[in-house]
Scaffold this active site. Structure first.
Site, PDB file in Angstrom:
ATOM      1  N   LEU A 152     -32.822  27.441 -17.547  1.00 29.30           N
ATOM      2  CA  LEU A 152     -33.088  28.338 -16.474  1.00 29.30           C
ATOM      3  C   LEU A 152     -34.397  29.045 -16.307  1.00 29.30           C
ATOM      4  O   LEU A 152     -34.329  30.175 -16.624  1.00 29.30           O
ATOM      5  CB  LEU A 152     -31.740  29.466 -16.743  1.00 29.30           C
ATOM      6  N   GLY A 153     -35.309  28.233 -15.962  1.00 27.90           N
ATOM      7  CA  GLY A 153     -36.569  28.828 -15.773  1.00 27.90           C
ATOM      8  C   GLY A 153     -36.772  28.958 -14.207  1.00 27.90           C
ATOM      9  O   GLY A 153     -35.809  29.164 -13.540  1.00 27.90           O
ATOM     10  N   ARG A 154     -38.034  28.820 -13.549  1.00 26.45           N
ATOM     11  CA  ARG A 154     -38.236  29.067 -12.517  1.00 26.45           C
ATOM     12  C   ARG A 154     -37.493  28.088 -11.526  1.00 26.45           C
ATOM     13  O   ARG A 154     -36.817  28.446 -10.740  1.00 26.45           O
ATOM     14  CB  ARG A 154     -39.782  28.856 -12.247  1.00 26.45           C
ATOM     15  N   ILE A 230     -33.735  16.221 -12.487  1.00 28.59           N
ATOM     16  CA  ILE A 230     -35.146  16.493 -11.882  1.00 28.59           C
ATOM     17  C   ILE A 230     -36.069  16.994 -13.000  1.00 28.59           C
ATOM     18  O   ILE A 230     -37.149  17.516 -12.554  1.00 28.59           O
ATOM     19  CB  ILE A 230     -35.039  17.591 -10.501  1.00 28.59           C
ATOM     20  N   ARG A 232     -37.075  15.490 -16.782  1.00 26.04           N
ATOM     21  CA  ARG A 232     -37.740  14.332 -17.010  1.00 26.04           C
ATOM     22  C   ARG A 232     -36.918  13.301 -17.510  1.00 26.04           C
ATOM     23  O   ARG A 232     -35.939  13.775 -18.007  1.00 26.04           O
ATOM     24  CB  ARG A 232     -38.697  14.685 -18.216  1.00 26.04           C
ATOM     25  N   ASP A 256     -34.077  11.906 -10.148  1.00 27.64           N
ATOM     26  CA  ASP A 256     -35.503  11.865  -9.767  1.00 27.64           C
ATOM     27  C   ASP A 256     -36.287  11.239 -10.658  1.00 27.64           C
ATOM     28  O   ASP A 256     -37.435  10.949 -10.403  1.00 27.64           O
ATOM     29  CB  ASP A 256     -35.783  13.250  -9.150  1.00 27.64           C
ATOM     30  N   GLU A 261     -41.344   5.574 -16.192  1.00 32.02           N
ATOM     31  CA  GLU A 261     -41.401   5.670 -14.853  1.00 32.02           C
ATOM     32  C   GLU A 261     -42.717   4.716 -14.571  1.00 32.02           C
ATOM     33  O   GLU A 261     -43.765   4.753 -15.170  1.00 32.02           O
ATOM     34  CB  GLU A 261     -41.621   6.869 -14.138  1.00 32.02           C
ATOM     35  N   HIS A 279     -39.181  10.144  -8.219  1.00 34.88           N
ATOM     36  CA  HIS A 279     -39.890  11.144  -8.755  1.00 34.88           C
ATOM     37  C   HIS A 279     -40.518  11.830  -7.556  1.00 34.88           C
ATOM     38  O   HIS A 279     -41.926  12.186  -7.707  1.00 34.88           O
ATOM     39  CB  HIS A 279     -40.905  10.876  -9.933  1.00 34.88           C
ATOM     40  N   GLY A 281     -39.728  15.268  -6.617  1.00 39.43           N
ATOM     41  CA  GLY A 281     -39.229  16.574  -6.407  1.00 39.43           C
ATOM     42  C   GLY A 281     -40.139  17.687  -5.672  1.00 39.43           C
ATOM     43  O   GLY A 281     -40.141  18.439  -4.763  1.00 39.43           O
TER      44      GLY A 281
HETATM   45  P1  NAP Z   1     -40.267  26.843 -16.912  1.00 37.08           P
HETATM   46  O1  NAP Z   1     -40.245  27.871 -15.583  1.00 37.08           O
HETATM   47  O2  NAP Z   1     -41.184  26.993 -17.771  1.00 37.08           O
HETATM   48  O3  NAP Z   1     -38.627  26.888 -17.081  1.00 37.08           O
HETATM   49  C1  NAP Z   1     -38.349  25.836 -18.181  1.00 37.08           C
HETATM   50  C2  NAP Z   1     -37.041  26.372 -18.550  1.00 37.08           C
HETATM   51  O4  NAP Z   1     -36.779  25.535 -19.443  1.00 37.08           O
HETATM   52  C3  NAP Z   1     -37.071  27.703 -19.356  1.00 37.08           C
HETATM   53  O5  NAP Z   1     -35.973  28.613 -18.909  1.00 37.08           O
HETATM   54  C4  NAP Z   1     -36.971  27.438 -20.637  1.00 37.08           C
HETATM   55  O6  NAP Z   1     -35.881  28.211 -21.391  1.00 37.08           O
HETATM   56  C5  NAP Z   1     -36.204  26.132 -20.627  1.00 37.08           C
HETATM   57  N1  NAP Z   1     -36.185  25.309 -21.904  1.00 37.08           N
HETATM   58  C6  NAP Z   1     -37.317  25.281 -22.793  1.00 37.08           C
HETATM   59  N2  NAP Z   1     -37.013  24.559 -23.769  1.00 37.08           N
HETATM   60  C7  NAP Z   1     -35.908  24.205 -23.734  1.00 37.08           C
HETATM   61  C8  NAP Z   1     -34.773  23.620 -24.624  1.00 37.08           C
HETATM   62  N3  NAP Z   1     -35.277  23.122 -25.606  1.00 37.08           N
HETATM   63  N4  NAP Z   1     -33.586  23.310 -24.087  1.00 37.08           N
HETATM   64  C9  NAP Z   1     -33.210  23.701 -22.902  1.00 37.08           C
HETATM   65  N5  NAP Z   1     -34.079  24.674 -21.986  1.00 37.08           N
HETATM   66  C10 NAP Z   1     -35.262  24.682 -22.501  1.00 37.08           C
HETATM   67  O7  NAP Z   1     -40.838  25.761 -15.781  1.00 37.08           O
HETATM   68  P2  NAP Z   1     -40.209  25.125 -14.277  1.00 37.08           P
HETATM   69  O8  NAP Z   1     -41.396  25.495 -13.377  1.00 37.08           O
HETATM   70  O9  NAP Z   1     -38.879  25.672 -13.896  1.00 37.08           O
HETATM   71  O10 NAP Z   1     -40.338  23.447 -14.521  1.00 37.08           O
HETATM   72  C11 NAP Z   1     -39.339  22.957 -15.407  1.00 37.08           C
HETATM   73  C12 NAP Z   1     -39.621  21.501 -15.475  1.00 37.08           C
HETATM   74  O11 NAP Z   1     -39.209  20.687 -14.278  1.00 37.08           O
HETATM   75  C13 NAP Z   1     -40.789  21.104 -15.682  1.00 37.08           C
HETATM   76  O12 NAP Z   1     -41.354  21.202 -17.115  1.00 37.08           O
HETATM   77  C14 NAP Z   1     -40.763  19.770 -15.343  1.00 37.08           C
HETATM   78  O13 NAP Z   1     -40.543  18.779 -16.301  1.00 37.08           O
HETATM   79  C15 NAP Z   1     -39.785  19.419 -14.269  1.00 37.08           C
HETATM   80  N6  NAP Z   1     -40.306  19.274 -13.006  1.00 37.08           N
HETATM   81  C16 NAP Z   1     -39.842  18.187 -12.300  1.00 37.08           C
HETATM   82  C17 NAP Z   1     -40.556  17.975 -11.010  1.00 37.08           C
HETATM   83  C18 NAP Z   1     -39.971  16.724 -10.085  1.00 37.08           C
HETATM   84  O14 NAP Z   1     -40.512  16.254  -9.307  1.00 37.08           O
HETATM   85  N7  NAP Z   1     -39.047  16.152 -10.793  1.00 37.08           N
HETATM   86  C19 NAP Z   1     -41.362  18.817 -10.533  1.00 37.08           C
HETATM   87  C20 NAP Z   1     -41.722  19.957 -11.213  1.00 37.08           C
HETATM   88  C21 NAP Z   1     -41.102  19.989 -12.420  1.00 37.08           C
HETATM   89  P3  NAP Z   1     -36.389  30.013 -21.716  1.00 37.08           P
HETATM   90  O15 NAP Z   1     -36.333  30.413 -20.387  1.00 37.08           O
HETATM   91  O16 NAP Z   1     -35.354  30.386 -22.627  1.00 37.08           O
HETATM   92  O17 NAP Z   1     -37.594  29.895 -22.368  1.00 37.08           O
END
Ligand code: NAP
Length: 313
Positions: A152-154, A230, A232, A256, A261, A279, A281
């Site tokens: 539950l990040g951004r 979405i 990895r 996605d 990949e 991919h 997103g």
């Molecule tokens: P973020 O704000 O840093 O959020 C990451 C979340 O993952 C945080 O809530 C974190 O928890 C949680 N997390 C960390 N370690 C974990 C674990 N071991 N088990 C479960 N949850 C865990 O990052 P974001 O901006 O939301 O991006 C998240 C991810 O989306 C990226 O890292 C990337 O891999 C993926 N992404 C994919 C696309 C696409 O095109 N498909 C595009 C952009 C990003 P805490 O809050 O508790 O620390």
């Protein structure tokens, strides 16, 4: 003053790449006929590498650039960059958070609806003239489902708020319980998958989340369950997922991202209960432009001796 030298390891949004190339002495790694010779020729002056989330940069590659001070990543996920090496060698790493959050969350919902309402299958049904022989079979409904978000990040939060608009109940799994949300918290992915009817992965990749959506989690999600990824490819046990989707142990998946990949296993492509996406997103013009601008801003900050705009390490 001479322009800073940049090694471009990974391609990114062309208009912003063009801008960067006008500002600095840039060298395209992917276009070099002899990549080792290019890296060797830049070793005594290259302080900046620009890469993307999929390409990243290994420890070995960073070691070939002893003057390296910044790896600027086009993308928020930095799992393909050896962060330990960067930390140990005083190399800063930047990424492109926030500007892509809404488009990635939109994609998660598009995949969720597309998978549950079988939109690509419906498109094929019409194009192939099968409608003329009778209506398409009815589908699942998203309404009133229990949705478990991994991370539950951004992006996870943006997905959760969109899910609320569909009259669903949201739960989440992650290392830290959030005090500012009323969603149900799980400290175990399998327990969340057992509760949920849909699981959406939105966490980072890398070793700490490797196969976190395990065979047991997918089995707990079950024959009517839907898995959306979405995050990895590495976060799910892809082999188990394919086996369960093929055998009826998991209902459907919208993906996605994949292991290795752009190679998608033929067994996955052959399945009718999956929606596959390459991919994409964050792949809209305004978002990719904003991501590219962040790369340029981080590079400029380093060159001008200012704090990086979006520093990871
Ligand atoms: P973020 O704000 O840093 O959020 C990451 C979340 O993952 C945080 O809530 C974190 O928890 C949680 N997390 C960390 N370690 C974990 C674990 N071991 N088990 C479960 N949850 C865990 O990052 P974001 O901006 O939301 O991006 C998240 C991810 O989306 C990226 O890292 C990337 O891999 C993926 N992404 C994919 C696309 C696409 O095109 N498909 C595009 C952009 C990003 P805490 O809050 O508790 O620390």
């Amino acid at each position: 003053m001479s322009k800073a030298t940049i090694l471009l390891m990974g391609m990114f949004y062309q208009p912003k790449l063009d801008e960067l190339e006008k500002l600095y002495d840039c060298h395209r790694h992917w276009a070099a006929p002899d990549k080792d010779a290019l890296v060797a020729s830049l070793a005594d002056r290259c302080e900046i590498v620009v890469t993307n989330g999929g390409r990243g940069i290994s420890a070995q590659e960073m070691a070939q650039l002893p003057k390296l001070r910044l790896v600027a990543c086009f993308g928020v996920g930095v799992d393909a960059i050896d962060l330990d090496y960067a930390r140990q060698h005083g190399i800063a790493v930047s990424n492109t958070p926030d500007v892509l959050t809404d488009d990635v969350a939109d994609m998660a919902l598009a995949l969720l609806l597309g998978t549950m309402r079988r939109i690509p299958q419906g498109d094929r049904f019409v194009r192939e003239g099968r409608w003329l022989a009778g209506g398409m079979p009815v589908t699942r409904s998203l309404q009133r489902k229990r949705i478990g978000v991994v991370g539950l990040g951004r992006i996870g939060r943006a997905i959760a708020s969109r899910c609320e608009a569909f009259n669903t109940e949201v739960g989440y799994f992650g290392p830290n319980r959030k005090s500012d949300v009323s969603y149900k918290y799980f400290d175990d992915v399998v327990a969340m998958a057992d509760w949920a009817e849909v699981v959406i992965a939105a966490c980072p990749g890398g070793p700490s989340t490797y196969r976190i959506v395990s065979r047991a989690a997918l089995e707990a999600l079950g024959p009517d369950g839907v898995f959306i990824n979405i995050a990895r490819g590495s976060v799910v046990d892809q082999e188990a997922m394919i086996e369960l989707l093929a055998g009826g142990g998991l209902g459907a998946a919208g993906l996605d991202v994949f292991d290795n990949e752009p190679n998608v296993p033929a067994e996955l492509i052959a399945l009718d209960n999956v929606v596959l996406h390459p991919h994409q997103g964050s792949a809209t013009h305004p978002t990719r432009a904003a991501m590219g601008q962040l790369v340029i801003d981080n590079v400029a900050a380093l060159v001008e001796g200012r704090e990086l705009v979006t520093r990871v390490v």
